[in-house]
Motif scaffolding. Structure first.
Motif, short mmCIF file in Angstrom:
data_model
loop_
_atom_site.label_atom_id
_atom_site.label_comp_id
_atom_site.label_asym_id
_atom_site.label_seq_id
_atom_site.Cartn_x
_atom_site.Cartn_y
_atom_site.Cartn_z
N LYS A 61 -6.30 -1.15 0.93
CA LYS A 61 -5.76 0.14 1.37
C LYS A 61 -4.61 0.01 2.37
CE LYS A 61 -9.83 2.92 0.39
NZ LYS A 61 -10.64 2.02 -0.33
N ASP A 62 -4.52 -1.12 3.07
CA ASP A 62 -3.45 -1.32 4.05
C ASP A 62 -2.18 -1.90 3.44
OD1 ASP A 62 -5.00 -0.37 6.17
OD2 ASP A 62 -5.92 -2.33 6.49
N LEU A 63 -2.20 -2.19 2.15
CA LEU A 63 -1.00 -2.73 1.51
C LEU A 63 0.07 -1.64 1.40
CD1 LEU A 63 -2.62 -4.71 -1.46
CD2 LEU A 63 -1.45 -5.69 0.52
N PRO A 64 1.34 -2.03 1.45
CA PRO A 64 2.41 -1.05 1.18
C PRO A 64 2.20 -0.43 -0.20
CG PRO A 64 3.32 -3.10 2.04
CD PRO A 64 1.85 -3.36 1.77
N ALA A 65 2.69 0.77 -0.40
CA ALA A 65 2.42 1.56 -1.61
C ALA A 65 2.66 0.81 -2.92
CB ALA A 65 3.23 2.85 -1.58
N ALA A 66 3.81 0.16 -3.05
CA ALA A 66 4.13 -0.54 -4.31
C ALA A 66 3.16 -1.70 -4.55
CB ALA A 66 5.56 -1.06 -4.28
N GLN A 67 2.85 -2.46 -3.50
CA GLN A 67 1.90 -3.57 -3.63
C GLN A 67 0.51 -3.04 -3.93
OE1 GLN A 67 2.19 -6.00 -0.10
NE2 GLN A 67 4.11 -6.93 -0.76
#
Length: 160
Positions: A61-67
Protein backbone atom coordinates in the motif's frame (compact mmCIF):
# COMPACT_ATOMS: atom_id res chain seq x y z
CA UNK A 1 10.68 21.56 8.35
CA UNK A 2 9.98 18.99 11.08
CA UNK A 3 6.89 17.78 9.21
CA UNK A 4 8.95 17.20 6.06
CA UNK A 5 11.58 15.31 8.06
CA UNK A 6 8.94 13.11 9.70
CA UNK A 7 7.19 12.45 6.38
CA UNK A 8 10.49 11.59 4.71
CA UNK A 9 11.51 9.30 7.59
CA UNK A 10 8.12 7.58 7.48
CA UNK A 11 8.40 7.05 3.71
CA UNK A 12 11.97 5.76 4.02
CA UNK A 13 10.96 3.40 6.83
CA UNK A 14 7.94 2.16 4.89
CA UNK A 15 10.04 1.73 1.76
CA UNK A 16 12.72 -0.21 3.60
CA UNK A 17 10.07 -2.44 5.22
CA UNK A 18 8.62 -3.03 1.75
CA UNK A 19 12.10 -3.71 0.34
CA UNK A 20 12.75 -6.29 3.08
CA UNK A 21 9.49 -8.07 2.25
CA UNK A 22 10.24 -8.01 -1.50
CA UNK A 23 13.73 -9.42 -0.87
CA UNK A 24 12.19 -12.23 1.20
CA UNK A 25 9.91 -12.94 -1.77
CA UNK A 26 12.95 -12.97 -4.06
CA UNK A 27 14.73 -15.44 -1.75
CA UNK A 28 11.65 -17.69 -1.78
CA UNK A 29 11.64 -17.47 -5.60
CA UNK A 30 15.32 -18.49 -5.70
CA UNK A 31 14.50 -21.49 -3.50
CA UNK A 32 11.91 -22.67 -6.05
CA UNK A 33 14.34 -22.04 -8.91
CA UNK A 34 17.11 -23.97 -7.15
CA UNK A 35 14.80 -26.92 -6.48
CA UNK A 36 13.77 -27.09 -10.14
CA UNK A 37 17.36 -26.69 -11.35
CA UNK A 38 18.36 -29.70 -9.23
CA UNK A 39 15.32 -31.79 -10.24
CA UNK A 40 13.79 -31.77 -6.74
CA UNK A 41 10.05 -31.83 -7.44
CA UNK A 42 8.96 -32.26 -3.81
CA UNK A 43 11.22 -29.45 -2.62
CA UNK A 44 9.86 -27.21 -5.39
CA UNK A 45 6.33 -27.97 -4.13
CA UNK A 46 7.22 -26.95 -0.56
CA UNK A 47 9.15 -23.86 -1.63
CA UNK A 48 6.26 -22.73 -3.85
CA UNK A 49 4.01 -22.79 -0.77
CA UNK A 50 6.53 -20.58 1.07
CA UNK A 51 6.63 -18.24 -1.91
CA UNK A 52 2.84 -17.88 -1.71
CA UNK A 53 3.07 -16.68 1.89
CA UNK A 54 5.75 -14.15 0.92
CA UNK A 55 3.51 -12.65 -1.79
CA UNK A 56 0.80 -12.04 0.80
CA UNK A 57 3.34 -10.48 3.19
CA UNK A 58 4.28 -7.60 0.85
CA UNK A 59 3.18 -4.26 2.41
CA UNK A 60 2.31 -2.84 -1.01
CA UNK A 61 0.00 0.00 0.00
CA UNK A 62 2.96 2.38 0.49
CA UNK A 63 4.24 1.91 -3.05
CA UNK A 64 3.85 4.81 -5.50
CA UNK A 65 0.65 4.46 -7.58
CA UNK A 66 2.24 3.07 -10.77
CA UNK A 67 4.34 0.53 -8.85
CA UNK A 68 1.34 -0.42 -6.72
CA UNK A 69 -0.80 -1.09 -9.80
CA UNK A 70 1.97 -3.19 -11.36
CA UNK A 71 2.46 -5.15 -8.13
CA UNK A 72 -1.27 -5.95 -7.82
CA UNK A 73 -1.26 -7.23 -11.43
CA UNK A 74 1.96 -9.26 -11.09
CA UNK A 75 1.14 -10.59 -7.61
CA UNK A 76 -2.00 -12.17 -9.05
CA UNK A 77 0.11 -13.98 -11.68
CA UNK A 78 2.80 -14.99 -9.18
CA UNK A 79 0.20 -16.42 -6.79
CA UNK A 80 -1.66 -18.29 -9.54
CA UNK A 81 1.50 -19.82 -10.98
CA UNK A 82 3.01 -20.66 -7.56
CA UNK A 83 -0.28 -22.36 -6.66
CA UNK A 84 -0.17 -24.38 -9.90
CA UNK A 85 3.45 -25.28 -9.25
CA UNK A 86 2.65 -26.39 -5.68
CA UNK A 87 -0.03 -28.87 -6.80
CA UNK A 88 1.58 -30.09 -10.04
CA UNK A 89 2.09 -33.84 -10.06
CA UNK A 90 5.13 -33.77 -12.30
CA UNK A 91 8.20 -31.60 -12.64
CA UNK A 92 7.47 -30.74 -16.30
CA UNK A 93 4.23 -29.07 -15.22
CA UNK A 94 6.05 -27.32 -12.38
CA UNK A 95 8.58 -25.95 -14.85
CA UNK A 96 5.81 -24.72 -17.15
CA UNK A 97 4.21 -22.81 -14.24
CA UNK A 98 7.64 -21.46 -13.31
CA UNK A 99 7.95 -19.78 -16.74
CA UNK A 100 5.01 -17.43 -16.12
CA UNK A 101 5.98 -16.99 -12.47
CA UNK A 102 9.46 -15.93 -13.62
CA UNK A 103 8.11 -13.49 -16.19
CA UNK A 104 6.04 -11.81 -13.48
CA UNK A 105 9.00 -11.67 -11.08
CA UNK A 106 11.26 -10.22 -13.78
CA UNK A 107 8.71 -7.53 -14.63
CA UNK A 108 8.28 -6.73 -10.92
CA UNK A 109 11.98 -6.39 -10.12
CA UNK A 110 12.62 -4.29 -13.24
CA UNK A 111 9.82 -1.88 -12.35
CA UNK A 112 10.02 -1.72 -8.57
CA UNK A 113 13.79 -2.19 -8.23
CA UNK A 114 13.77 -3.50 -4.68
CA UNK A 115 16.74 -5.90 -4.80
CA UNK A 116 19.46 -5.50 -2.16
CA UNK A 117 21.92 -7.66 -4.13
CA UNK A 118 22.77 -8.10 -7.80
CA UNK A 119 20.20 -10.17 -9.69
CA UNK A 120 20.95 -11.94 -12.96
CA UNK A 121 18.24 -12.38 -15.57
CA UNK A 122 19.19 -15.59 -17.34
CA UNK A 123 17.70 -17.04 -20.50
CA UNK A 124 17.44 -20.56 -21.90
CA UNK A 125 17.18 -20.55 -25.70
CA UNK A 126 15.87 -24.14 -25.70
CA UNK A 127 12.98 -23.34 -23.33
CA UNK A 128 12.62 -19.84 -24.80
CA UNK A 129 12.21 -18.65 -21.22
CA UNK A 130 14.05 -16.54 -18.67
CA UNK A 131 14.49 -16.65 -14.90
CA UNK A 132 16.15 -14.75 -12.09
CA UNK A 133 19.31 -16.02 -10.44
CA UNK A 134 21.22 -14.84 -7.41
CA UNK A 135 24.45 -16.20 -8.94
CA UNK A 136 26.22 -15.43 -12.18
CA UNK A 137 26.63 -19.15 -12.94
CA UNK A 138 23.79 -20.56 -15.03
CA UNK A 139 21.51 -22.98 -13.16
CA UNK A 140 18.76 -23.87 -15.60
CA UNK A 141 15.44 -24.55 -13.84
CA UNK A 142 13.70 -25.54 -17.10
CA UNK A 143 15.87 -28.57 -17.87
CA UNK A 144 17.60 -29.29 -14.56
CA UNK A 145 20.36 -31.88 -14.68
CA UNK A 146 19.71 -32.55 -18.39
CA UNK A 147 21.06 -29.10 -19.29
CA UNK A 148 22.06 -27.57 -15.95
CA UNK A 149 24.36 -24.86 -17.33
CA UNK A 150 22.49 -24.15 -20.58
CA UNK A 151 21.66 -20.50 -21.03
CA UNK A 152 23.17 -17.07 -20.73
CA UNK A 153 22.88 -13.87 -18.76
CA UNK A 154 20.62 -11.48 -20.63
CA UNK A 155 20.60 -8.73 -18.02
CA UNK A 156 22.24 -7.75 -14.75
CA UNK A 157 20.13 -5.81 -12.29
CA UNK A 158 22.32 -3.96 -9.82
CA UNK A 159 21.26 -3.56 -6.18
CA UNK A 160 19.14 -0.62 -5.26
Amino acid sequence: MAIIAIATTKLTFAQSKTDVAFNQLLTAYYDVKNALATDKKDTATEKAKVLLTKVDAIPHKDLPAAQHALWIEQAKIIKAKASELAVAKDIKLQRKSFESLSSAMIKTIRTIGFNNATVYVQHCPMAKASWLNEKENIENPYYGSMMFDCGDISETIKPK
